[in-house]
Design a protein around this motif. Structure first.
Motif, mmCIF file in Angstrom:
data_model
loop_
_atom_site.group_PDB
_atom_site.id
_atom_site.type_symbol
_atom_site.label_atom_id
_atom_site.label_comp_id
_atom_site.label_asym_id
_atom_site.label_seq_id
_atom_site.Cartn_x
_atom_site.Cartn_y
_atom_site.Cartn_z
ATOM 1 N N ALA A 1 41.867 1.211 10.529
ATOM 2 C CA ALA A 1 42.519 2.622 11.112
ATOM 3 C C ALA A 1 42.291 3.359 10.123
ATOM 4 C CB ALA A 1 43.868 2.568 11.680
ATOM 5 N N ASP A 2 42.622 3.078 8.873
ATOM 6 C CA ASP A 2 42.616 4.087 7.680
ATOM 7 C C ASP A 2 41.323 4.579 7.075
ATOM 8 O OD1 ASP A 2 45.373 4.228 7.679
ATOM 9 O OD2 ASP A 2 45.559 2.949 6.139
ATOM 10 N N ALA A 3 40.234 3.523 7.470
ATOM 11 C CA ALA A 3 39.008 3.662 7.077
ATOM 12 C C ALA A 3 38.256 4.486 8.066
ATOM 13 C CB ALA A 3 38.305 2.421 7.179
ATOM 14 N N VAL A 4 38.745 4.587 9.277
ATOM 15 C CA VAL A 4 38.380 5.405 10.314
ATOM 16 C C VAL A 4 38.636 7.056 9.959
ATOM 17 C CG1 VAL A 4 38.165 6.242 12.813
ATOM 18 C CG2 VAL A 4 37.631 3.546 12.164
ATOM 19 N N ASN A 5 40.021 7.128 9.669
ATOM 20 C CA ASN A 5 40.436 8.575 9.533
ATOM 21 C C ASN A 5 39.974 9.191 8.317
ATOM 22 O OD1 ASN A 5 42.302 8.195 11.576
ATOM 23 N ND2 ASN A 5 43.750 7.316 10.412
ATOM 24 N N LEU A 6 39.488 8.222 7.137
ATOM 25 C CA LEU A 6 39.045 8.917 6.044
ATOM 26 C C LEU A 6 37.513 9.185 6.350
ATOM 27 C CD1 LEU A 6 40.617 6.673 3.335
ATOM 28 C CD2 LEU A 6 41.008 9.043 3.843
ATOM 29 N N ALA A 7 36.882 8.426 7.069
ATOM 30 C CA ALA A 7 35.406 8.519 7.566
ATOM 31 C C ALA A 7 35.176 9.802 8.104
ATOM 32 C CB ALA A 7 34.898 7.341 8.003
ATOM 33 N N SER A 8 36.219 10.296 9.091
ATOM 34 C CA SER A 8 36.027 11.116 10.149
ATOM 35 C C SER A 8 36.284 12.600 9.442
ATOM 36 C CB SER A 8 36.823 11.099 11.286
ATOM 37 O OG SER A 8 38.241 11.029 10.867
ATOM 38 N N ALA A 9 37.326 12.541 8.500
ATOM 39 C CA ALA A 9 37.531 13.776 7.828
ATOM 40 C C ALA A 9 36.235 14.818 7.165
ATOM 41 C CB ALA A 9 38.533 13.335 6.395
ATOM 42 N N ASN B 1 30.854 6.835 2.646
ATOM 43 C CA ASN B 1 30.710 5.219 1.780
ATOM 44 C C ASN B 1 31.399 5.209 0.707
ATOM 45 O OD1 ASN B 1 28.920 2.929 1.443
ATOM 46 N ND2 ASN B 1 28.508 3.926 -0.537
ATOM 47 N N ASN B 2 31.843 6.098 -0.173
ATOM 48 C CA ASN B 2 32.571 5.942 -1.387
ATOM 49 C C ASN B 2 34.190 5.828 -1.131
ATOM 50 O OD1 ASN B 2 30.466 5.855 -2.995
ATOM 51 N ND2 ASN B 2 30.403 8.143 -3.535
ATOM 52 N N HIS B 3 34.398 6.647 -0.044
ATOM 53 C CA HIS B 3 35.856 6.976 0.225
ATOM 54 C C HIS B 3 36.461 5.808 1.429
ATOM 55 C CE1 HIS B 3 35.361 10.329 -2.345
ATOM 56 N NE2 HIS B 3 36.198 10.124 -2.870
ATOM 57 N N ALA B 4 35.764 5.387 2.117
ATOM 58 C CA ALA B 4 35.918 4.753 3.662
ATOM 59 C C ALA B 4 35.214 3.420 3.426
ATOM 60 C CB ALA B 4 35.729 5.592 4.447
ATOM 61 N N VAL B 5 34.169 3.430 3.634
ATOM 62 C CA VAL B 5 33.263 2.212 3.721
ATOM 63 C C VAL B 5 33.574 1.307 2.826
ATOM 64 C CG1 VAL B 5 31.223 1.097 4.255
ATOM 65 C CG2 VAL B 5 31.740 3.526 5.070
ATOM 66 N N GLN B 6 33.144 1.343 1.403
ATOM 67 C CA GLN B 6 33.577 0.542 0.510
ATOM 68 C C GLN B 6 34.969 -0.026 0.384
ATOM 69 O OE1 GLN B 6 31.019 -0.978 -1.093
ATOM 70 N NE2 GLN B 6 29.733 0.166 0.191
ATOM 71 N N PRO B 7 35.886 0.948 0.230
ATOM 72 C CA PRO B 7 37.486 0.361 0.189
ATOM 73 C C PRO B 7 37.741 -0.476 1.316
ATOM 74 C CG PRO B 7 37.296 2.776 -0.362
ATOM 75 C CD PRO B 7 36.058 2.644 0.138
ATOM 76 N N ALA C 1 23.206 14.050 3.294
ATOM 77 C CA ALA C 1 23.702 13.003 2.056
ATOM 78 C C ALA C 1 24.744 13.238 1.349
ATOM 79 C CB ALA C 1 22.294 13.040 1.169
ATOM 80 N N PRO C 2 25.325 14.433 1.064
ATOM 81 C CA PRO C 2 26.720 14.371 0.288
ATOM 82 C C PRO C 2 27.612 13.911 1.243
ATOM 83 C CG PRO C 2 25.374 16.406 -0.149
ATOM 84 C CD PRO C 2 24.669 15.795 1.165
ATOM 85 N N ILE C 3 27.631 14.142 2.544
ATOM 86 C CA ILE C 3 28.863 13.603 3.364
ATOM 87 C C ILE C 3 28.714 12.257 3.610
ATOM 88 C CG2 ILE C 3 29.561 14.066 5.774
ATOM 89 C CD1 ILE C 3 28.543 16.941 5.909
ATOM 90 N N LEU C 4 27.496 11.740 3.933
ATOM 91 C CA LEU C 4 27.408 10.297 3.962
ATOM 92 C C LEU C 4 27.753 9.563 2.849
ATOM 93 C CD1 LEU C 4 23.897 10.073 5.814
ATOM 94 C CD2 LEU C 4 25.978 9.973 6.812
#
Length: 279
Positions: free
Chosen positions: A157-165, A142-148, A135-138
């Motif tokens: 591309a930036d969203a995928v990089n931020l989501a994989s971190a 969501n806050n730093h990759a999906v919603q932006p 839950a914390p990772i998801l």
């Protein structure tokens, strides 16, 4: 005296009159059409117009975002369908689902109950425990990759990089260095300089190997007390000469009783959740 009129003559005369009237009507129509066409204005053809080239030059550009910079609904739908198609693989390889499911299955086998609880129950319990642990990772994804990305502040591309971190950090925290070295040597790659430079193609299988190793260690600890019960029951049956009676039939009630008295499911779930703290 007046001669009688023949019927066929009268019919012939009527046909001649009708044909004459039709000929007059057709001739009048032809005259009107030719007269109207002679007085109609002739419109010259419009010359062809060349292609309109924008100021930035030629070429074809495709914009997948909407007017306000947010991704279009078609692109969002396509990304959602793609994620649904690869979701089982991501769930198995990049989360705690595999370890939890393997431990629960080994606990069931230790009780000598190969089909109780059924696989659907174990998979459902493992899925919800995985959501609880991840839950914390998801939330971070969501806050730093999906919603932006949905708001148009990030490209894909930036969203995928931020989501994989966050996933990379989670897997690195629960992967042994020996397993990372094993996969690095198997791929013929040089040793990574730091954890951030580890490729996902190397990290994911190394994480899976570490998870399976940890699951088998927990399974061994679960099997030991039940093995002791089987040995005691077998020795008792041998001493009484009841060699034809299956020991499993006698030891099963004692295993279930021991598992219930020590709150076995609670201990297993607590151990699994505690193994991911700090990751």
């Amino acid at each position: 005296m007046k001669a009688p009129t023949t019927p066929w003559l009268s019919n012939r005369a009527a046909r001649i009159v009708v044909m004459a009237l039709l000929a007059i009507v057709v001739a009048a129509a032809i005259i009107m059409m030719t007269g109207g066409a002679s007085h109609a204005a002739v419109t010259p053809p419009t010359p062809p117009v060349g292609p309109i080239v924008p100021d930035g030059g030629g070429g074809l550009s495709v914009n997948i975002n909407g007017p306000d910079g947010t991704p279009s609904s078609a692109v969002v739908t396509l990304v959602g369908i793609t994620l649904l198609s690869v979701a089982p693989a991501l769930l198995l390889m990049m989360t705690s689902f595999t370890k939890i499911f393997v431990v629960l299955a080994m606990a069931r086998n230790a009780l000598a109950l190969p089909s109780i609880p059924p696989n659907q129950v174990l998979a459902g319990l493992a899925l919800f425990l995985t959501l609880f642990i991840m839950a914390p990772i998801l939330t971070d994804i969501n806050n730093h990759a999906v919603q932006p990305y949905l708001n148009g502040h990030l490209n894909f591309a930036d969203a995928v990089n931020l989501a994989s971190a966050p996933l990379r950090k989670f897997m690195l925290a629960h992967t042994r260095e020996e397993d990372l070295a094993l996969m690095t040597r198997a791929a013929g790659q040089a040793n990574p300089k730091n954890p951030e430079s580890v490729s996902l193609l190397t990290l994911v299988p190394a994480f899976m190997i570490s998870e399976l190793r940890a699951a088998f260690i927990i399974g061994f600890v679960i099997f030991v007390p039940f093995l002791v019960i089987d040995l005691v029951v077998s020795a008792a049956l041998m001493s009484m000469g009841m060699m034809m009676l299956p020991p499993v039939m006698i030891s099963l009630p004692f295993k279930i009783l021991l598992f219930v008295l020590v709150d076995g499911w609670g201990l297993i779930i607590t151990t699994l959740i505690s193994s991911y703290k700090g990751g």
